[in-house]
Design a protein around this motif. Structure first.
Motif, PDB file in Angstrom:
ATOM      1  N   LEU D 250       0.830  -1.212   0.000  1.00 20.88           N
ATOM      2  CA  LEU D 250       0.000   0.000   0.000  1.00 20.88           C
ATOM      3  C   LEU D 250       0.862   1.258   0.000  1.00 20.88           C
ATOM      4  O   LEU D 250       2.007   1.235   0.448  1.00 20.88           O
ATOM      5  N   PRO D 251       0.289   2.343  -0.460  1.00 17.50           N
ATOM      6  CA  PRO D 251       0.984   3.636  -0.362  1.00 17.50           C
ATOM      7  C   PRO D 251       0.803   4.233   1.035  1.00 17.50           C
ATOM      8  O   PRO D 251       0.275   5.335   1.204  1.00 17.50           O
ATOM      9  N   ILE D 252       1.214   3.462   2.038  1.00 16.14           N
ATOM     10  CA  ILE D 252       0.944   3.832   3.433  1.00 16.14           C
ATOM     11  C   ILE D 252       2.136   3.443   4.296  1.00 16.14           C
ATOM     12  O   ILE D 252       2.760   2.418   4.093  1.00 16.14           O
ATOM     13  N   GLU D 253       2.433   4.302   5.269  1.00 16.23           N
ATOM     14  CA  GLU D 253       3.367   3.938   6.339  1.00 16.23           C
ATOM     15  C   GLU D 253       2.653   4.117   7.670  1.00 16.23           C
ATOM     16  O   GLU D 253       1.772   4.969   7.795  1.00 16.23           O
ATOM     17  N   SER D 254       3.046   3.345   8.665  1.00 16.74           N
ATOM     18  CA  SER D 254       2.443   3.465   9.997  1.00 16.74           C
ATOM     19  C   SER D 254       3.310   4.346  10.881  1.00 16.74           C
ATOM     20  O   SER D 254       4.511   4.135  10.994  1.00 16.74           O
ATOM     21  N   HIS D 255       2.678   5.322  11.488  1.00 13.14           N
ATOM     22  CA  HIS D 255       3.386   6.267  12.356  1.00 13.14           C
ATOM     23  C   HIS D 255       2.596   6.482  13.630  1.00 13.14           C
ATOM     24  O   HIS D 255       1.383   6.258  13.657  1.00 13.14           O
ATOM     25  N   VAL D 256       3.288   6.963  14.649  1.00 18.16           N
ATOM     26  CA  VAL D 256       2.582   7.223  15.903  1.00 18.16           C
ATOM     27  C   VAL D 256       2.313   8.715  16.055  1.00 18.16           C
ATOM     28  O   VAL D 256       3.168   9.555  15.768  1.00 18.16           O
ATOM     29  N   LEU D 257       1.091   9.001  16.454  1.00 18.47           N
ATOM     30  CA  LEU D 257       0.724  10.366  16.828  1.00 18.47           C
ATOM     31  C   LEU D 257       0.449  10.350  18.321  1.00 18.47           C
ATOM     32  O   LEU D 257      -0.394   9.586  18.798  1.00 18.47           O
ATOM     33  N   GLN D 258       1.168  11.165  19.047  1.00 17.96           N
ATOM     34  CA  GLN D 258       0.930  11.242  20.486  1.00 17.96           C
ATOM     35  C   GLN D 258      -0.127  12.304  20.782  1.00 17.96           C
ATOM     36  O   GLN D 258      -0.289  13.262  20.041  1.00 17.96           O
ATOM     37  N   ALA D 259      -0.808  12.090  21.876  1.00 19.15           N
ATOM     38  CA  ALA D 259      -1.751  13.100  22.334  1.00 19.15           C
ATOM     39  C   ALA D 259      -1.665  13.159  23.851  1.00 19.15           C
ATOM     40  O   ALA D 259      -1.141  12.243  24.494  1.00 19.15           O
ATOM     41  N   PHE D 260      -2.169  14.240  24.390  1.00 18.80           N
ATOM     42  CA  PHE D 260      -1.946  14.526  25.800  1.00 18.80           C
ATOM     43  C   PHE D 260      -3.201  15.107  26.423  1.00 18.80           C
ATOM     44  O   PHE D 260      -3.997  15.748  25.747  1.00 18.80           O
ATOM     45  N   VAL D 261      -3.336  14.865  27.717  1.00 14.21           N
ATOM     46  CA  VAL D 261      -4.436  15.511  28.415  1.00 14.21           C
ATOM     47  C   VAL D 261      -3.901  16.049  29.731  1.00 14.21           C
ATOM     48  O   VAL D 261      -3.028  15.448  30.357  1.00 14.21           O
TER      49      VAL D 261
END
Lengths: 95, 978, 186, 416
Positions: D250-261
């Protein structure tokens, strides 16, 4: 993250710019048959493995070497770091 | 108020009395107190209100796990919400106020929600507030938001500063309790570089809270001696008041050191320092946290954790109650009864859920085995309890022990899962620890003192040996106190039994969650909000899980585990930002003529990291347009000077430099003559334009490339990639010289006349024609580079001198130009002139633009391979009806154009399907006397002379425009070749 | 040549002494980058040896000419930064003349602002912004890293003395970062 | 069971003992008309719209863990339709309209809260780009307002107008943007699909596809083989792993997006605010926590966790525009795995394997797209052709050169 630079030892990843799959070294031959298809796959399709991944990191705030880092995308463990130039030469890339 | 609950003993310094206020009431305490211990000493049991039901709450614990006793600390801009009174060190003049109530703390008007609690069970809000639709944002939500939340921000800028730093060690030891001290001593004595960090200001952990002895000394004395020994070692860094909050990849740990939170003011120094600690190994010796038992109405002020009750007695010399009862399911709870009794605090009862022989006889105390607490009374503070068998006991403090949970948090930060140990009724670190992390002591489930000390030493010795240090483990003598436990989680009965005190999650909520199908641990957490409060469920998670396990008839490990995420304890956003705020958010880059510009009326504008002169205000000019129009007219009329140092400059050398340029530029460079400059179009491999600029050939194997200001870094990186990874056999070398040369554009009909006075060479049109370049000198010897290139479209040069001469050069140019009324111009005038000439810039080079879009398709050489060449041939990028860059003028030339307006044909509605493109850049052209624009228009190249609508719905404007050539001034380029 | 332009140091020759730690702008050096032609490593090394009596520097290190006037810093696998005594104008001409046609030379003097940090608390101050393990850095060691978003060469000149080179356009911000670190620890 | 205030009242009076499971826990049947692989927000929405709007009810949703455990369970809850390109904007505007009627439609309060989203601009070129975007939004029937600095001072007096490194000059606001209680979206769709007979099967991992002669007829799972006429993969974050089982790259890579509270605070900020010169966006949840995030970490990963540099970068961005949050504490961080596509835009398409469909590549923008993604995927599955607002979201667009690249950074996923 810490990248063990082949020449400079362990360095903070903050010194680097990460680009992605090391397959980008394998730029197709523009004159070969099927070059259009080959360039499409080269530029757009990725294995994106869950596990060992060879990827390109550029030591922008260091010695400006491009490195090929072999790293697990599951644990982030780094198994190997090579100079990308050496990898490219070993693949027969030249002029 | 007097310290009515202060008793003898403890580690506070009674010679240093401190005064403070709570809700404006004056109180006193001692150095060494926390706000919580001082409040308890003063008999202040009610300290806050719960999140959902606004229930009255008191101090529950003695550490960072505190769910209840959260206060506003300090006042004004420094007001800090949600501070745990249990970890706030007392200082003279401390001001604290309670939070989350309307009206006074004692009579919180919001506590009506408590009466409605039957209708506010888990997830109630998902099932209502839907009608009428509009009421959510207008009515329901504002009401919910106002009652939710906890503390209040001051809404003013944080008055303190923060700093960050980097530390390196062989071994980081996290937690300075018995195991941590032993680990540090063992590694430190072996010569390893050690950092020992503890969130407390006093090293020793539970040793300071217990009456256990080590090497025949009081535990606290042994800890002090150990800390002193460590402090004397040059290879050991002791960090008190330091919370290691996160375990990140490859042995990097985040830590927060509180520098001035324990004193009245920070005195201009950073309040806190955020450390990144690079470790070879880490030993987590973080101890354990006690948990409660869920029994009806177990949330009253005065119901506390048993271990914390004895912390207050043993460490702070404070009795949390006059008559204390203990409710336990384990042996450790009994220590509270015996310690308190020894300290002279009256024990009302010891209630043990186990049918075993009582562990101690406590004079005056009722001992009830196989019993449990089934109800409590006292709205604002505990008055009495009753057991399941109906025994009523008068007490003002109930010490509850449901067992201890090892602080496994950091072992989970890389998604490691703890495993369940039945024998201690707790989760312990699993096998999948972060690489390089080891665990020892109570945090590893070794709850008893002697085993904890021993494990600390053993683990440390083995880690130090792995790292090449000759370490031996030696242990002090100590007892292994009994920690037997028979898990007992909750007491059935009438009334709510709290699990998560802060978020008001009760046993019933967990059962309802199970009944509604929210059975996975993650569903349970999300549906009930269990463990989502500021304590991150430190005292509640295991309890909630156990109750879910009971409800589903599964074991605890079958039910699941929850893992913890960073940070271990909350970290101020200000500390995580460090210095990066205000003007210090990011560095500034200044041009060599910055100082000159400052003193000559410049207004500056941010161009990426650079500050550039936007225009130079002169005399009585009122608006920026006056200045810009003047600068453009002066340049086109005589001569203007602009600092263009910000453009990226890359020095390219090597035998294959020309061949390399042929690869990275879409157009040809191999045949560029020495002493000449050429415009280059650079593409990404996907055939989209990446950048453009001019490249000069100084010598056979030596080129100077210029890039746009914004792309200097990316282009350099791109070319290093091409050089190292794509064509490693080429002899080509790159180095940035952007900062090294102060470069000035000198443009206008008098440019040559001006420069001839300075440059030490013949720059006549014959000797130095358009697109020539040379290495030369100015002013009789200062080295310089001269390029005959023009962005303005005028006769123009760019002259560069080493940056340290930049300021002098600017002055010199102005002096030499005085006779021509030479005018400095800024980025705005630069922009006007480039729009007049139809040159693409940032607004056009958006990373979505093809060479065809720019009308430069023919520049992409088909005769050679270059980056982007192949993929630029894809069909959708070569559509005949694609966007083309064209010029625009208003049909009514008195109207201004608007960048960002979209083009629609006359008579067509302004909707997506009729969208023909948009205006990218606009300017007022003083020479043409009207507004002009550049824009991308579908089939633009075929529509010259057509009239269209330029629609700016956003700002309510619409202008009729005529499509013109983008080259709006001197289209034949006669001026620049003059 | 009365008309020649006068140079102005990027920070006006700034100095600050806080007792335990001090910082001063370094204004008396020239810098030239020397690139090693592909396959031409030996020729360059020989020329350097002949001209300055020293070897090319190893990674993370420096190499000093036999007369002590030139320090070579490892910069990239095929580039070396030569730090030479300050001259008016360009130093690259001299270096090119001295070493000959065995390398590619680029003037770098004005790309960099130099700061010298010294004093007993120099490491305490620099550890606020420098990710490297300075305590383990040997005298004569040199590294390139990033501090407060700025690229920096750092060289340990002595136990308590470091030379820092960072981009000249951001000289003020760099000085601010170093100075604030010093003020924060004193 | 229909939810209402009355129902809550009667349950409250009777001890809350009458609540029933929100969805059944069925065993898989041997065959379905449609199998949806992935019980995240998009998969459940697809099941909901298939069964409730397109009349396709013989549907199973297969989820390897617990439903909602994908990015619908770990995001910053923002909804907006402030896109620029014609391939995207109408799709996101459809999504916004579906959000607006969602709760009444599926009888579940997902707390769709249209308190607005504000994108700050700091330079003139950035303003020009926002004007271009705002006009594209208005032309697509969305709403947009351009605010100058004075208007902004009125609405957000706490922003650092006077001392910012990158001056805050104004903003592009979409008043209909806002936030939604993310988990409730999954639960509401699940409940609505379940009520129409959709089988939601948790702890059921797809281990392979039953493909013969270029036709996909079913899936292998940890609960056995299941046949279906159509297979619809919808597993953003794991797309490459799952589609590899069908032999596709696929034309896709897996990456992490962090989020915070942050810790809970009394109301501080009105809606969503994003920084235009750094990586920071923030909203405040109904519970009072500041929910914020920034950029992806940048390296390929499946690890659902990130590293410190991004945490710090995000907080720096926050302090740069609103230095009043300095004393608020970051309480918790988490990471979600993103399908980062090669142009930053998603795919809703058939594959070259007959019967096998693909939905993914949502980058960090999948949550807001949930309703339209479900609706358009259901449309594709039920009618065999793309919905009119999703015609550009094709897998072959890179081969044709028809990228939908909002950011203009090209085929490098970590830059999108």
């Amino acid at each position: 993250m810490i990248i063990n630079h082949p020449l400079l030892g362990p360095r903070d990843a903050a010194e680097f710019y990460v680009m992605g799959d090391a397959d980008l070294i394998n730029r197709p031959d523009p004159d070969a048959e099927g070059a259009a298809e080959a360039f499409y796959e080269y530029a757009y399709l990725r294995d994106n493995p869950a596990g060992e991944h060879r990827e390109l990191w550029y030591h922008e705030q260091g010695d400006r070497s491009w490195l090929v880092v072999t790293r697990s995308t599951l644990t982030h463990e780094i198994m190997n770091v090579e100079m990308a130039r050496d990898v490219a030469l070993a693949k027969g890339r030249g002029q | 108020m007097t310290q009515s609950n202060r008793i003898a003993g403890g580690l506070v310094d009674r010679s240093k009395q401190l005064s403070f206020t709570f809700n404006n009431k004056s109180m006193t305490g001692y150095e060494g107190d926390t706000l919580a211990s001082a409040l308890l000493a003063n008999g202040q049991r009610l300290v806050g209100r719960s999140f959902k039901y606004h229930r009255p709450r008191g101090i529950f614990s003695a550490g960072s796990e505190e769910p209840n006793a959260m206060v506003h600390l300090r006042r004004g801009a420094a007001q800090e919400p949600n501070t745990r009174a249990t970890v706030a060190e007392l200082f003279n003049g401390l001001e604290a106020t309670s939070q989350n109530h309307r009206g006074s703390l004692e009579f919180d008007l919001m506590s009506v929600t408590d009466l409605a609690s039957p209708f506010l069970s888990a997830g109630f809000y998902y099932k209502t507030f839907m009608w009428p639709k509009k009421f959510w944002e207008k009515l329901y939500e504002p009401a919910i938001r106002a009652s939710a939340g906890l503390g209040r921000l001051s809404m003013q800028e944080d008055p303190d500063s923060y700093d960050k730093g980097f530390l390196h060690c062989d071994m980081l030891i996290i937690g300075a309790g018995p195991a941590g001290l032993m680990a540090a001593l063992t590694a430190g004595r072996a010569g390893a570089r050690v950092i020992l960090a503890d969130e407390d200001h006093l090293m020793g952990g539970r040793l300071n809270a217990e009456t256990l002895s080590v090497d025949d000394q009081e535990g606290s004395a042994w800890a002090a001696a150990a800390a002193a020994e460590l402090d004397a070692m040059p290879n050991v860094r002791l960090m008190t008041r330091t919370s290691v909050y996160g375990a990140y990849d490859h042995g990097v740990y985040g830590a927060l050191e509180r520098m001035t939170d324990h004193v009245p003011t920070s005195g201009g120094k950073p309040r806190q320092v955020l450390w990144r600690i690079y470790t070879k190994r880490a030993i987590l010796t973080a101890g354990a946290t006690e948990r409660s038992i869920a029994f009806p109405m177990n949330d009253r002020p005065g119901v506390m954790l048993a271990g914390s009750v004895r912390t207050y007695v043993n460490r702070y010399g404070v009795a949390p109650g006059k008559k204390v009862a203990v409710f336990t399911n384990n042996d450790d709870g009994w220590r509270t009864a015996t310690d308190l009794h020894a300290a002279g605090v009256s024990i009302a009862a010891v209630i043990d859920s186990r049918e075993i022989t009582p562990l101690a006889a406590i004079p005056g105390a009722l001992i009830l085995m196989g019993a449990s607490v089934a109800s409590t009374s006292g709205y604002l503070g505990l008055k009495s309890i009753a057991t399941s068998s109906g025994v009523k006991i008068e007490t003002d403090c109930l010490a509850v022990s449901g067992g201890w949970s090892p602080n496994v948090h950091l072992t989970c930060h890389q998604r490691g899962r703890p495993t369940w140990r039945d024998d201690i009724g707790a989760f312990v670190p699993g096998g999948d620890l972060p690489i390089g992390m080891h665990v020892a002591g109570a945090g590893n489930g070794s709850l008893a003192l002697a085993s904890s000390l021993k494990e600390g030493a053993n683990v440390s010795a083995s880690v130090a040996s792995d790292l090449g240090f000759a370490a031996t483990a030696a242990f002090p003598s100590a007892e292994d106190q009994s920690t037997d436990i028979t898990p007992f989680w909750h007491v059935e009965g009438k009334g709510r039994a709290w699990i998560d005190l802060q978020n008001d999650v009760t046993v019933k909520d967990v059962k309802q969650s199970q009944a509604e199908g929210f059975r996975s641990v993650e569903h349970l957490k999300r549906y009930t909000t269990l463990g989502m409060a500021t304590d991150q469920g430190k005292t509640s998670n295991v309890l909630g899980l156990a109750i879910m396990a009971e409800a589903t008839g599964k074991s605890i490990p079958e039910t699941g585990t929850t893992i913890f995420r960073p940070p271990y304890s909350p970290v101020p956003i200000g500390a995580l930002a460090g210095r990066a705020r205000g003007k210090d958010f990011r560095p500034f880059r200044l041009t060599p003529s910055h100082k000159w510009a400052e003193t000559h009326g410049a207004d500056f504008v941010e161009a990426g990291a650079w500050l550039r002169a936007q225009w130079f205000r002169k005399g009585s000019e009122k608006g920026w347009r006056d200045s810009v129009d003047r600068e453009v007219e002066a340049t086109r009329g005589s001569v203007g000077i602009c600092d263009v140092t910000t453009l990226g400059k890359i020095d390219i050398q090597g035998r294959d430099a020309a061949a390399f340029l042929n690869k990275v530029y879409a157009n040809g460079f191999a045949k560029l003559a020495v002493g000449k400059v050429r415009y280059g179009l650079m593409m990404r491999e996907d055939g989209i334009v990446m950048d453009d600029g001019t490249t000069a050939r100084l010598r056979e194997n030596h080129f100077i490339m210029t890039t746009t200001t914004a792309n200097a870094g990316p282009v350099f990186r791109h070319m290093e990639f091409a050089r190292q990874c794509l064509w490693p056999g080429m002899d080509v070398h790159l180095i940035s010289t952007t900062d090294g040369w102060a470069q000035f554009a000198v443009a206008g009909p008098n440019a040559r006349n001006l420069l001839s006075k300075i440059v030490d060479m013949d720059i006549s049109n014959e000797a130095f024609p358009f697109m020539a370049c040379a290495e030369t000198t100015v002013c009789g010897g200062t080295p310089a580079r001269l390029f005959r290139i023009s962005f303005s479209g005028e006769l123009a040069f760019e002259i560069a001198v080493p940056a340290r001469y930049g300021d002098a050069m600017m002055t010199k140019l102005m002096e030499a130009g005085e006779e021509f009324d030479a005018t400095p111009y800024g980025t705005e005038a630069l922009g006007v002139m480039r729009i007049e000439k139809g040159h693409a810039a940032g607004n056009e080079l958006t990373g979505q633009t093809t060479a065809n879009n720019l009308g430069l398709g023919k520049m992409v050489s088909k005769k050679k391979d270059s980056i982007g060449n192949k993929l630029s041939e894809r069909p959708e990028m070569n559509r005949e009806d694609d966007l083309r860059l064209v010029g625009f003028k208003p049909v009514d030339t008195s109207k201004p154009l608007a960048a960002g307006a979209h083009f629609v044909d006359n008579g067509k509605e302004a909707v997506t399907k009729n969208d023909l493109g948009w205006m990218t850049s606009v300017a007022y052209s003083p020479e043409l006397g009207h507004s002009i624009g550049l824009g991308f228009l579908k089939k633009g190249d075929q529509r010259k002379g057509d009239k269209l609508r330029a629609v700016d719905l956003l700002r309510g404007g619409e202008v009729k425009v005529e499509v013109v050539s983008p080259h709006m001034i001197d289209p034949e380029g006669e001026r620049l070749r003059a | 040549m009365p008309d020649m332009l006068t140079a102005e140091p990027f920070l006006g020759g700034y100095t600050l002494d806080l007792g335990d730690v001090a910082v001063a702008e370094v204004t008396d050096i020239s810098i030239v980058s020397i690139a090693m032609p592909l396959g031409g490593g030996d020729a360059l090394a020989n020329a350097v040896q002949a001209a300055w009596g020293c070897a090319l520097p190893a990674p993370r290190g420096t190499s000093v000419s036999s007369d002590g006037s030139v320090t070579l810093i490892f910069s990239t696998p095929d580039q070396t930064l030569a730090i030479l005594p300050g001259v008016d104008g360009l130093a690259v001409t001299d270096v090119a003349a001295k070493l000959g046609d065995v390398g590619y030379y680029t003037e770098q003097t004005d790309n960099w602002v130099g700061l010298r940090a010294s004093g007993a608390k120099s490491i305490s101050a620099l550890e606020r912004i420098c990710p490297l393990d300075l305590a383990s850095m040997s005298v004569g060691g040199a590294e390139r890293t990033v501090m407060e978003h700025l690229g920096v060469f750092i060289m340990r000149e002595d136990d308590e003395r470091f030379l820092l080179l960072s981009g000249s356009s951001s000289a003020k911000s760099f000085l601010h970062a170093v100075e604030l670190s010093m003020r924060n620890v004193t | 069971m229909r939810y209402s205030a009355l129902k809550i009242f009667t349950e409250g009076l009777t001890g809350n003992k009458g609540w029933k499971p929100v969805w059944r826990e069925p065993e898989p049947k041997k065959e379905y008309d449609v199998i949806i692989v992935g019980g995240g927000g998009h998969g459940l929405a697809t099941a909901y719209y298939l069964s409730n709007k397109f009349g396709v009810k013989n549907v199973a949703v297969l989820e390897k863990g617990w439903i909602g455990s994908g990015n619908v369970g770990r995001n910053t809850t923002i909804i907006r339709s402030n896109y620029m390109l014609p391939g995207n904007e109408p799709f996101y505007e459809l999504s916004m309209k579906l959000w607006e009627g969602l709760e009444q439609d599926f009888n579940y309060n997902a707390m769709v809260s249209q308190r607005g989203i504000l994108n700050l601009y700091h330079t003139d070129p950035q303003r020009d780009a926002y004007v271009r975007r705002g006009n594209a939004m208005l032309m697509a029937g969305a709403d947009a307002v351009l605010l100058d600095q004075d208007q902004l001072r009125e609405e957000c007096p706490f922003l650092d107008f006077d001392n910012a490194r990158f001056p805050i000059k104004g903003g592009l606001a979409q008043r209909r943007g806002g936030t939604v209680r993310h988990d409730a979206v999954a639960w509401g769709y699940a409940r609505g699909a379940d009520a129409k007979g959709v089988d939601i099967i948790q702890n059921c991992e797809v281990t392979g596809f039953d493909i013969e002669n270029g036709v996909c007829r079913g899936v292998e799972t940890s609960k056995g083989s299941i046949k279906a006429k159509k297979i619809a993969v919808c597993v953003a974050g794991s797309s490459s792993r799952v589609m590899a089982k069908a032999g596709m790259r696929l034309p896709i890579e897996s990456h992490v997006l962090q989020a915070f509270v942050s810790e809970g605070l009394k109301p501080v900020i009105p809606g969503v605010i994003t920084f235009g010169a750094g990586h920071f966006y923030v909203s405040q949840s109904d519970k009072g926590g500041l929910v914020f995030g920034g950029d992806i970490d940048g390296y390929n990963t499946y690890a659902q966790r990130g590293n410190l540099p991004v945490v710090e970068d995000v907080c720096e961005g926050g302090m740069a525009i609103m230095p009043m949050i300095g004393r608020a504490r970051l309480l918790r961080s988490w990471g979600g795995i993103m399908d980062m596509s090669m142009d930053g835009s998603p795919f809703i398409d058939k594959t070259h394997i007959e019967g096998l469909h693909f939905n993914g590549g949502w980058c960090y923008g999948g949550f807001k797209a949930t309703p339209a993604s479900g609706y358009c995927y259901a449309h594709l599955l039920a009618k065999g052709e793309p919905h009119e607002v999703a015609t550009e979201m094709r897998l072959d667009r890179f081969e044709r050169g028809a990228m939908i690249d909002e950011k203009g950074v090209g085929s490098q996923p970590n830059l999108h």
